[in-house]
Every structure is written in structure tokens, then in C-alpha cells.
Design a protein around this motif. Structure first.
Motif, mmCIF file in Angstrom:
data_model
loop_
_atom_site.group_PDB
_atom_site.id
_atom_site.type_symbol
_atom_site.label_atom_id
_atom_site.label_comp_id
_atom_site.label_asym_id
_atom_site.label_seq_id
_atom_site.Cartn_x
_atom_site.Cartn_y
_atom_site.Cartn_z
ATOM 1 N N VAL A 214 -24.571 9.156 -126.012
ATOM 2 C CA VAL A 214 -23.144 9.140 -125.672
ATOM 3 C C VAL A 214 -22.459 10.374 -126.257
ATOM 4 O O VAL A 214 -21.725 11.085 -125.564
ATOM 5 C CB VAL A 214 -22.473 7.850 -126.202
ATOM 6 N N VAL A 215 -22.748 10.648 -127.521
ATOM 7 C CA VAL A 215 -22.097 11.776 -128.198
ATOM 8 C C VAL A 215 -22.535 13.100 -127.575
ATOM 9 O O VAL A 215 -21.728 14.015 -127.372
ATOM 10 C CB VAL A 215 -22.423 11.742 -129.702
ATOM 11 N N LEU A 216 -23.791 13.178 -127.245
ATOM 12 C CA LEU A 216 -24.321 14.404 -126.637
ATOM 13 C C LEU A 216 -23.634 14.655 -125.295
ATOM 14 O O LEU A 216 -23.179 15.759 -125.004
ATOM 15 C CB LEU A 216 -25.827 14.229 -126.438
ATOM 16 N N LEU A 217 -23.558 13.595 -124.480
ATOM 17 C CA LEU A 217 -22.934 13.744 -123.167
ATOM 18 C C LEU A 217 -21.445 14.010 -123.299
ATOM 19 O O LEU A 217 -20.836 14.664 -122.451
ATOM 20 C CB LEU A 217 -23.168 12.495 -122.315
ATOM 21 N N ALA A 218 -20.835 13.511 -124.354
ATOM 22 C CA ALA A 218 -19.405 13.743 -124.558
ATOM 23 C C ALA A 218 -19.155 15.159 -125.075
ATOM 24 O O ALA A 218 -18.012 15.545 -125.256
ATOM 25 C CB ALA A 218 -18.839 12.725 -125.545
ATOM 26 N N GLY A 219 -20.212 15.918 -125.283
ATOM 27 C CA GLY A 219 -20.041 17.270 -125.805
ATOM 28 C C GLY A 219 -19.420 17.238 -127.197
ATOM 29 O O GLY A 219 -18.648 18.127 -127.550
ATOM 30 N N PHE A 220 -19.722 16.205 -127.994
ATOM 31 C CA PHE A 220 -19.220 16.060 -129.359
ATOM 32 C C PHE A 220 -17.699 15.924 -129.391
ATOM 33 O O PHE A 220 -17.067 16.223 -130.407
ATOM 34 C CB PHE A 220 -19.678 17.207 -130.262
ATOM 35 N N ARG A 221 -17.119 15.498 -128.268
ATOM 36 C CA ARG A 221 -15.667 15.337 -128.258
ATOM 37 C C ARG A 221 -15.301 13.874 -128.179
ATOM 38 O O ARG A 221 -15.781 13.148 -127.319
ATOM 39 C CB ARG A 221 -15.058 16.101 -127.079
ATOM 40 N N ILE A 222 -14.398 13.463 -129.050
ATOM 41 C CA ILE A 222 -14.070 12.047 -129.195
ATOM 42 C C ILE A 222 -13.441 11.469 -127.932
ATOM 43 O O ILE A 222 -13.685 10.324 -127.589
ATOM 44 C CB ILE A 222 -13.175 11.850 -130.443
ATOM 45 N N VAL A 223 -12.654 12.260 -127.183
ATOM 46 C CA VAL A 223 -11.961 11.708 -126.003
ATOM 47 C C VAL A 223 -12.910 11.107 -124.984
ATOM 48 O O VAL A 223 -12.532 10.188 -124.260
ATOM 49 C CB VAL A 223 -11.141 12.762 -125.230
ATOM 50 N N TRP A 224 -14.107 11.643 -124.901
ATOM 51 C CA TRP A 224 -15.024 11.180 -123.861
ATOM 52 C C TRP A 224 -15.849 9.974 -124.289
ATOM 53 O O TRP A 224 -16.586 9.405 -123.493
ATOM 54 C CB TRP A 224 -15.966 12.319 -123.464
ATOM 55 N N ILE A 225 -15.762 9.618 -125.573
ATOM 56 C CA ILE A 225 -16.628 8.556 -126.089
ATOM 57 C C ILE A 225 -16.391 7.229 -125.370
ATOM 58 O O ILE A 225 -17.339 6.589 -124.900
ATOM 59 C CB ILE A 225 -16.408 8.377 -127.613
ATOM 60 N N ALA A 226 -15.126 6.803 -125.265
ATOM 61 C CA ALA A 226 -14.841 5.480 -124.702
ATOM 62 C C ALA A 226 -15.353 5.349 -123.257
ATOM 63 O O ALA A 226 -16.091 4.399 -122.957
ATOM 64 C CB ALA A 226 -13.346 5.176 -124.805
ATOM 65 N N PRO A 227 -15.014 6.255 -122.342
ATOM 66 C CA PRO A 227 -15.509 6.069 -120.965
ATOM 67 C C PRO A 227 -17.027 6.169 -120.840
ATOM 68 O O PRO A 227 -17.630 5.381 -120.098
ATOM 69 C CB PRO A 227 -14.813 7.198 -120.185
ATOM 70 N N ILE A 228 -17.646 7.116 -121.552
ATOM 71 C CA ILE A 228 -19.106 7.246 -121.425
ATOM 72 C C ILE A 228 -19.798 6.009 -121.982
ATOM 73 O O ILE A 228 -20.750 5.486 -121.389
ATOM 74 C CB ILE A 228 -19.595 8.538 -122.118
ATOM 75 N N ALA A 229 -19.293 5.519 -123.116
ATOM 76 C CA ALA A 229 -19.887 4.319 -123.705
ATOM 77 C C ALA A 229 -19.717 3.129 -122.768
ATOM 78 O O ALA A 229 -20.619 2.289 -122.633
ATOM 79 C CB ALA A 229 -19.251 4.015 -125.065
ATOM 80 N N LEU A 230 -18.567 3.067 -122.072
ATOM 81 C CA LEU A 230 -18.341 1.962 -121.137
ATOM 82 C C LEU A 230 -19.352 2.017 -119.986
ATOM 83 O O LEU A 230 -19.902 1.007 -119.573
ATOM 84 C CB LEU A 230 -16.914 2.024 -120.589
ATOM 85 N N PHE A 231 -19.597 3.205 -119.501
ATOM 86 C CA PHE A 231 -20.560 3.397 -118.420
ATOM 87 C C PHE A 231 -21.946 2.914 -118.848
ATOM 88 O O PHE A 231 -22.622 2.164 -118.141
ATOM 89 C CB PHE A 231 -20.574 4.882 -118.049
ATOM 90 N N PHE A 232 -22.373 3.352 -120.033
ATOM 91 C CA PHE A 232 -23.685 2.942 -120.544
ATOM 92 C C PHE A 232 -23.750 1.434 -120.735
ATOM 93 O O PHE A 232 -24.752 0.797 -120.402
ATOM 94 C CB PHE A 232 -23.995 3.649 -121.875
ATOM 95 N N ALA A 233 -22.681 0.879 -121.296
ATOM 96 C CA ALA A 233 -22.654 -0.568 -121.553
ATOM 97 C C ALA A 233 -22.760 -1.329 -120.236
ATOM 98 O O ALA A 233 -23.494 -2.319 -120.130
ATOM 99 C CB ALA A 233 -21.374 -0.941 -122.298
ATOM 100 N N ALA A 234 -22.036 -0.847 -119.214
ATOM 101 C CA ALA A 234 -22.054 -1.540 -117.917
ATOM 102 C C ALA A 234 -23.453 -1.536 -117.325
ATOM 103 O O ALA A 234 -23.918 -2.549 -116.787
ATOM 104 C CB ALA A 234 -21.064 -0.866 -116.969
ATOM 105 N N ILE A 235 -24.138 -0.407 -117.416
ATOM 106 C CA ILE A 235 -25.490 -0.346 -116.873
ATOM 107 C C ILE A 235 -26.421 -1.288 -117.644
ATOM 108 O O ILE A 235 -27.233 -2.009 -117.052
ATOM 109 C CB ILE A 235 -26.019 1.094 -116.906
ATOM 110 N N GLN A 236 -26.269 -1.296 -118.978
ATOM 111 C CA GLN A 236 -27.102 -2.179 -119.797
ATOM 112 C C GLN A 236 -26.924 -3.635 -119.390
ATOM 113 O O GLN A 236 -27.892 -4.356 -119.173
ATOM 114 C CB GLN A 236 -26.707 -2.045 -121.282
ATOM 115 N N VAL A 237 -25.671 -4.062 -119.305
ATOM 116 C CA VAL A 237 -25.394 -5.472 -119.047
ATOM 117 C C VAL A 237 -25.659 -5.812 -117.580
ATOM 118 O O VAL A 237 -26.272 -6.830 -117.260
ATOM 119 C CB VAL A 237 -23.936 -5.805 -119.439
ATOM 120 N N GLY A 238 -25.202 -4.913 -116.692
ATOM 121 C CA GLY A 238 -25.322 -5.203 -115.266
ATOM 122 C C GLY A 238 -26.750 -5.280 -114.787
ATOM 123 O O GLY A 238 -27.071 -6.035 -113.855
ATOM 124 N N SER A 239 -27.651 -4.555 -115.405
ATOM 125 C CA SER A 239 -29.021 -4.502 -114.899
ATOM 126 C C SER A 239 -29.750 -5.828 -115.081
ATOM 127 O O SER A 239 -30.742 -6.074 -114.399
ATOM 128 C CB SER A 239 -29.788 -3.367 -115.577
#
Lengths: 354, 486
Positions: free
Chosen positions: A282-307
């Protein structure tokens, strides 16, 4: 907001869109290969993560530890530290919280607060080990982090089958449940806990302010980008290395305590759930920027749970989540790499004068 | 054979690197191309050698206009360029390196290659051994190898872009001898430099560039003042060193020894308030270790260091800083400034403000003032990487606290253009009038002689001589640096 410097392509919206496109393209291709209807699969993925209030609450309960650990990792990465020990720090936090929940009685609010503190302290102390090895003996944190991840897992298993084991049975399925007074209060009949959401949001805001608006954050960035320069400016790299590790480990530890008090209600061997590693992505994809953490983490969480829905309805193995995540990461790196090569090629045609 | 450039124009964004440049060179001519850093010399030579395509203008040889799309076109037309840092494959022998460039088919004709190489070596006085491993060659010999290679490829015009950077005086004399022989053989030689004395020594004609245009053409010899005027647009007056009124001792080093990559032993020296002490010596003679020791970065094994009479010998780097000792190292990017951070962030890092939260609004406006007062070319949001070397050095100096007792510097003007170097010294001399004692290491004898009050000469980790700058000259200093006492 974080004033982090990063490779220009990371965290840029167009890179993200193209990469997500590629990742889904590959996923669709895989689904076609196993004769599964791709649209149906995507719909199930969506329904499985956001379709009902219960699913949404499960997704958020996955999002919370991811965000907590990722927010902490922002600080260590900005300090120039490859902290891949978040996994072990989550376990340490979970152990600390379990210990408090098992041994402390009294009003629920007091016990829950204590579990949060214990999780943070345990995670921070555990993270100080690679911090100390790094600043004192120049042991690279990647190696110590890997070793400490194994150790934390082993310690959890030992506690589960040993001292904290269920009476009469030596089982690795987990300790006895902690008493209900230590459980995080949930919203109605759902699993979601408001306290845990607040903790995650506070973590994001706190790290954003810390890195963007404080002298501490600025110095962490200076140490991360040029240790030698920071030292000459009179900034002690040791101090900032250790404190960044402590903050990162502390937040991972809180994630561990939420796993115990808000989700499993006991200590289980796989308490960290791989969120420590996922948070690095998540941090890598966010480019080490805090603003992107919440949406990217949500995307990952959705894939984890939805699958999980996929395996139930289409009898596709739920490892599809891992495949999509992996392909996503690779395609972001690929698109990013292609873009930076192109900008390098452009720069080469535009040489510096003299 | 004659070379004619007409109306060469090349822009990078809004910057006109070359603006309608004309250049004429005849066969057998040693032609100098003189100009300050940024005058457009390198761009012009890149156009001529096919590395860069001009926006407008033409290159002609013997009146025939060339189409120059790549370096291959240039060498095909007989134009060869030697780079500032010649490329050789280190593990290969000289002969193999030479053969790598060989024209022709798949078969490698070693015997013929050797013949060619030895022939060229004899003709132009090359000193390398064809069977030596290339890694062992000096920079000068690598240049010779490159010349031989270009000649074999059929070059009739050789371009030398600042070829004397990083080579010794002996190697330079040897190179000049080779260049003269090449010209005598009827080849065209273009010698690019920003060093007046080299142009004076070597060239028959000179084209002077300034701000992307040709400022003038002269047949040598010409009085140096004339060349300086053409280079800078006005006569550069080197300010005389203001007479120093030395105060009490600020830095007192007694019998000190420091262990680092280069060991320093038995160093004793005093630096007075407002004194400038130059450190001379070959690279690696202990100046670097000494400066780091004086800054508190390397603990002294023995001896003592006193700052304003207070013993700081065993204290931390922090304590040295608190005592007013500051070090500006040579590697600005590695150990001075922080890549990725902006100018405003740099000022805030060293700000005396200790509050937990940073007021970025206030930081921004104070940084803006500093940028203006220290004439740094950039904005508060400019990252370090976007600044030129000169502006990075200005930033580094501007970040120093206003009150410094001892300022230690390594190569304060290395790699800077003349204007930035002059600015740096103006700043340093101003600090000196405020009582700062300055210790600086430099490889530039002129800089040492011009700005120092005294010069300490390092040789093999010791100070072998301390001389008054006014009582010595570059020749005497050169002898001392080589370890030869008077």
C-alpha cells in the motif's frame, strides 16, 4: 499533507488508472481461462465487499489494520528505512493486547484503552530492535525485519499452545477468547467497531500532520534522504531512526491490538493476517504519500474480502485476491518504470548546457 | 580542408544555448574556443560532433553542407570529439581498446591494428604501451588512445572539450605537444576551455563566446585583458584582500592526531580571529581528515583542540557546533544538502526555531528573503536538484548561522563558475571581518595564494610547513606540496 519527494510516476493518478486497468485485464483473462464468466466474477467481487452492510463492515475491518500499519510505515519509509517488519510488529502488538485483556479487570473503557496502549508499546518496543541493530551495528533492517517476523510468529504459537493455551487441549487454533469486557464495542449487530475506525482515521491525520507540519517530520525526511547531510546539520540520525521505528511499530502494534479486541477476540497464530506485508505494498503504491493510503488500502481490503464470494459461488479459489493484488503491484511498477524510462529518454534529448 | 559553421542556433526550452553562432577553422589551425561556464561552448561542440541537432544553421566542410543527424555522420565527415572523460574498457589492453573501434568487417586484424597504433604513437609522441591494461593508463594516456582511435576512423578535425580537467601539469604539457603535432600535420584542432592561460599558451586563433553568442574573434597573441573583456563583457577586477586585523586565537590545535582513511599525526596550529588559513597539499595528504577532526566528526587520538580557549578535544560534534565550529564539506550533495527537499525546507532544518510545529507560511516568507539577499537563483519550492552547483553552494553558505567562530571548508569553489566563486569568497571575506577564523583546503594554488593569510602545507598526514601567503608564490608552493622543503 506530506511534502514527500518520490519518483514522479509513483502515486500519480494516470499511472494508477492504467495499472488497475492492466490488473483487471489480466484477471479477466485468467477467469476466461478457467471458464468463469468475468463480469459475473467482478460483480461478485463487488457484492462480496460492498454489497451488504455486513460485507461493507467486514471490508472496513480489513481496511483498519491495513491503514494503521501503512500510516506507520510512511514514517519509517520517509526516514529511509525499509521496515518490512510490520508483520512481526502487528503480532507483538496483538500479544501485548492479549496479555492486558487476560490479566486486567475493571471497567471496559479502561481495559480497552489499556489494550490499545499495550499494543502500541509492544509494537514500538519490537520495532526498536531492528532500529537499534541498524543505528548501532549497521545491520540492515530488511534482514532483521524478516528474522523478527518469524520470531514473533513463533512466540505467538508458543503462547497459544503453551502458557496461554486452552485448558486440557494443546491446540494451535488459538487461546481461549478474551473476556467480553475487552472486546471493542460494535455498531449494532455488525462486526465493525467505531472505535477502530476512529483509531485508523486519527492515525492518518496524525501522520499527515507529523510529516507535513512538524519539525520532527522535516528532520525525519532529511535523515531519510541524506544521513550524512543531516548529521552535519547537527541532527542525530540515531535518534530519528529509532523514533521513526518506534512510531511505525507503535501503529502496527495498534493494528495488532485491534485484530485481537475487535476481530478474533483471542490470540491466533496468524493474527497479523499478512496485513504487515500488504501495508508495505500500500505504501509503495501510494508513493510514500499519506493521502493515498486510505483509498489504496480500501481497494486492497475490498479485493481481500470480496474474493471469498468467488470461491463460494463460482468455485474459483479465493487466491484470486492474491493474484489480482500481485498483478496490480507488478503492473504499477511496469507502467511506472515505462514512464520513468520515457521521461529519462526525453531528458536525454534535452541535455544540460555545458 | 576548412570548417564553416553558419548561424548555429539551439534552444533548450526558453534558454538559447547557441544563438546564430558562426565559426571558421582552417586546416592546420589550433583554434581556441573560450568562454565562461554556460557560454554555449559545449552545446556548439555537441552540434558539431552530431550529438545534438541544431534548431537552425549549417555545418559545412570545404563548402559542402553536411547533414548531421548523429555522431556517426560527424565521424563520417571527419569530425571527431574527445570527451572530458574518455571512455575506455578498463580490463582490456590498449590495443584491444583500439581495435574495438576498428572500421571493417568481422575479422579482427590485430597485426594491422598494432601497426596503425604504433605508427600513430610514433608520429604524435604517444607514450602508452599497446599491451598495457587500459585501467592502468593515466587520464592523459587515455586521451592519447582516444586520439589514435579517432584518427584511425578518419578524423580530420579533432575537438577537445576541456581536456585539461583533472590532469597534472606534466600531462598537460605532453597533451599540448601532441596537439601542436596534430596541427602541424594539417589537422584542424578545436580546443575548448574556460582557462585563459591555456588558450594563450596553445592557440593561434581564438573565438570567444558569451551568453550563447560569439563575443569576438582574435588572432593570438592578444593581451589577456582583451580576452577577459570579451569573456565577461567588462574587465573583471579581482578585489584585493582587505587587510586583516587578526584577533585572539579562536582555534588552537596541539600535537593532535586523527585516525581516518588518511591518518594525521602531530599537527599543531593556531588560527586567529579573522584569519584565513589555507590548507595545501596533494589530495589525500590529510587535509580532509584534519578538517573533520577540527569539526569534531573524528575524535582526536591524542593532543588537544581548543576553541576560544575552551578544551573541546573529547567532546561531541554537537559540542563543537555549539562552540561555533562549522564544516562545509566538498560534497555538497552528499554531506551538506538534502536531495529532494526544497530551499524553504533547508532553511527550516537549520532554523533556530525550536517549536514542534513548523509555520510553513512564515518559513516560506523568510526563505524568500534569504533567497533574495543571498541571490540564489530559485524559488522557495525549488528542490535541491533543480539548482545549479553555484546556487547549491550559495544555499549551503546561506544556511550557516550568522555567528560562526571557526569555518572549515573543503574546496569552497570547486566546480563553480567564476561569478559564483567570486560571490562565495565575497561572503567568506565578509564573515572574516566579523571575526570568523576560516580554514579551507583547496587544490587551486591561485585560490590559496589569493585568499589565505597563511598556508599550511600537508604532506603524508603532517603539516610540513606553514608559510605566509604574501611571502611565497605558486612555484614555491608547488615544490612544498610535492614534499620538497626549501
Amino acid at each position: 499533507m506530506s511534502r514527500a519527494q518520490r519518483p514522479a510516476w509513483l502515486g500519480s493518478a494516470s499511472t494508477a488508472i492504467v495499472s488497475v486497468g492492466i490488473a483487471f485485464g489480466v484477471a479477466v483473462l485468467l477467469l476466461l481461462l478457467v471458464d468463469a464468466p468475468p463480469l459475473e466474477a467482478l460483480r461478485l467481487l463487488w457484492d462480496g465487499s460492498f454489497g451488504t452492510v455486513a460485507k461493507l463492515s467486514d471490508t472496513l475491518m480489513t481496511w483498519i489494520p491495513l491503514v494503521l500499519a501503512a500510516a506507520g510505515l510512511i514514517v519509517t519509509f520517509q526516514a529511509g528505512l525499509w521496515n518490512i517488519g510490520a508483520e512481526g510488529q502487528i503480532v507483538a502488538g496483538a500479544i501485548g493486547a492479549t496479555w492486558i485483556a487476560r490479566s486486567l479487570g475493571g471497567p471496559s473503557a479502561v481495559v480497552i484503552t489499556a489494550t490499545f496502549v499495550a499494543g502500541a508499546v509492544a509494537g514500538a518496543l519490537y520495532a526498536l530492535v531492528p532500529g537499534y541493530l541498524r543505528s548501532r551495528f549497521e545491520v540492515h533492517e530488511i534482514f532483521s525485519g524478516v528474522a523478527l517476523n518469524f520470531l514473533a510468529g513463533a512466540l505467538a504459537v508458543y503462547l497459544i499452545i503453551g502458557p496461554w493455551g486452552r485448558a486440557g487441549t494443546a491446540s494451535t487454533s488459538g487461546t481461549d477468547p478474551i473476556r467480553e469486557g475487552a472486546w471493542l464495542p460494535t455498531l449494532g449487530a455488525q462486526r465493525i467497531s467505531l472505535v477502530a475506525i476512529v483509531a485508523a482515521v486519527v492515525a492518518i491525520v496524525a501522520v499527515a500532520v507529523l510529516m507535513g507540519g512538524t519539525r520532527y517530520g522535516l528532520r525525519v525526511k532529511a535523515v531519510g534522504r541524506s544521513t550524512a547531510s543531516a548529521r552535519l546539520m547537527g541532527i542525530s540520525p540515531q535518534r530519528y531512526t529509532l523514533s521513526a521505528f518506534a512510531i511505525g511499530g507503535g501503529l502496527a502494534g495498534v493494528a495488532g491490538s485491534v485484530q485481537v479486541t475487535g476481530f478474533h477476540h483471542k490470540l491466533v497464530p496468524s493474527i497479523s493476517g499478512g496485513y504487515g506485508f500488504l501495508a508495505v505494498l500500500v505504501v509503495l503504491l501510494a508513493g510514500f504519500r499519506i493521502v493515498w493510503i486510505a483509498p489504496i488500502a480500501l481497494f486492497f481490503a475490498a479485493i481481500q474480502v470480496g474474493s471469498t464470494q468467488l470461491s463460494l459461488r463460482l468455485s474459483i479459489d479465493s487466491s484470486l485476491a492474491g493474484v489480482i493484488t500481485g498483478v496490480l503491484v507488478l503492473s504499477i511498477l511496469l507502467v511506472g518504470g515505462w514512464r520513468s524510462r520515457r521521461s529519462l529518454a526525453l531528458a536525454a534529448r534535452r541535455p544540460v548546457v555545458e | 580542408m576548412t570548417l564553416t559553421l553558419r548561424g548555429i542556433t539551439k534552444s533548450y526550452g526558453s534558454l538559447r544555448a547557441n544563438d546564430g553562432v558562426d565559426l571558421d577553422v582552417a586546416a592546420g589551425e589550433l583554434h581556441g574556443l573560450l568562454g565562461e561556464n554556460g557560454a554555449g561552448k559545449s552545446t556548439l561542440m555537441k552540434v558539431l560532433s552530431g550529438f545534438v541537432r541544431a534548431d537552425a544553421g549549417e555545418v559545412a566542410i570545404d563548402g559542402r553542407v553536411l547533414s548531421m543527424a548523429s555522431p556517426r555522420d560527424a565521424i563520417g565527415a571527419g569530425i571527431g570529439m574527445l570527451h572530458q572523460d574518455p571512455l575506455v574498457f578498463g580490463p582490456f589492453t590498449v590495443l584491444d581498446n583500439f581495435l574495438l573501434a576498428s572500421p571493417g568487417g568481422a575479422r579482427l586484424d590485430r597485426a594491422r591494428g598494432r601497426e596503425q597504433l604504433e605508427d600513430a604513437a610514433q608520429r604524435y609522441g604517444f607514450t602508452f604501451d599497446p599491451d598495457a591494461v587500459a585501467r592502468t593508463l593515466t587520464v592523459g594516456e587515455r586521451q592519447q588512445l582516444e586520439i589514435a582511435r579517432l584518427l584511425w576512423l578518419g578524423a580530420r578535425l579533432l575537438i577537445f572539450d576541456e581536456p585539461t580537467t583533472g590532469i597534472s601539469a606534466d600531462q598537460r604539457d605532453k597533451l599540448f605537444d601532441i596537439l601542436r603535432r596534430l596541427a602541424a600535420d594539417g589537422l584542424m584542432v578545436i580546443f575548448v576551455s574556460h582557462k585563459l592561460e591555456e588558450i594563450e599558451q596553445l592557440c593561434e586563433r581564438v573565438t570567444i563566446m558569451r551568453g550563447g553568442r560569439v563575443a569576438g574573434r582574435e588572432d593570438m597573441p592578444v593581451p589577456p585583458e582583451r580576452l577577459v573583456e570579451l569573456m565577461f563583457g567588462e574587465i573583471l577586477v579581482i578585489p584585493d584582500r582587505p587587510p586583516a586585523t587578526l584577533g585572539p586565537t579562536v582555534l588552537n590545535v596541539r600535537d593532535a592526531g586523527f585516525s581516518d582513511r588518511v591518518e594525521v599525526t602531530d599537527v599543531s596550529i593556531d588560527v586567529a580571529e579573522a584569519e584565513v588559513l589555507g590548507l595545501a597539499g596533494l589530495e589525500g595528504s590529510g587535509q580532509r581528515t584534519f578538517l573533520r577532526g577540527c569539526a569534531g566528526l573524528i575524535a582526536a587520538d591524542r593532543g588537544s583542540i581548543l576553541v576560544d580557549g575552551t578544551d573541546v578535544t573529547k567532546r561531541s560534534y554537537r559540542a563543537f557546533r555549539d562552540a561555533g565550529v562549522h564544516l562545509l564539506p566538498a560534497g555538497r550533495l552528499e554531506e551538506g544538502l538534502v536531495p529532494g527537499l526544497t530551499i524553504a525546507e533547508h532553511f527550516e532544518l537549520v532554523s533556530a526555531n525550536r517549536s514542534f510545529f513548523v509555520d510553513w507560511g512564515a518559513a516560506d516568507s523568510s526563505a524568500r528573503e534569504r533567497i533574495a539577499s543571498d541571490s540564489i537563483k530559485g524559488t522557495t519550492a525549488s528542490t535541491l536538484e533543480s539548482l545549479s552547483g553555484g546556487n547549491q553552494q550559495r544555499l549551503l553558505l546561506a544556511m550557516l548561522p550568522s555567528h560562526v567562530r571557526v569555518l572549515l571548508m573543503e574546496h569552497p569553489t570547486r566546480g563553480l563558475d567564476i561569478e559564483s566563486a567570486a560571490w562565495v569568497w565575497a561572503q567568506l571575506l565578509e564573515r572574516r571581518t566579523n571575526g570568523t577564523g576560516i580554514v579551507f583546503a583547496s587544490a587551486d594554488l591561485d585560490e590559496l595564494l589569493r585568499y589565505s593569510d597563511r598556508i599550511a602545507v600537508f604532506f603524508e598526514g603532517r603539516i610540513i610547513e606553514v608559510v605566509a601567503a604574501a611571502a611565497t608564490d605558486s612555484e614555491a608552493l608547488g615544490h612544498l606540496i610535492g614534499g620538497r622543503r626549501k
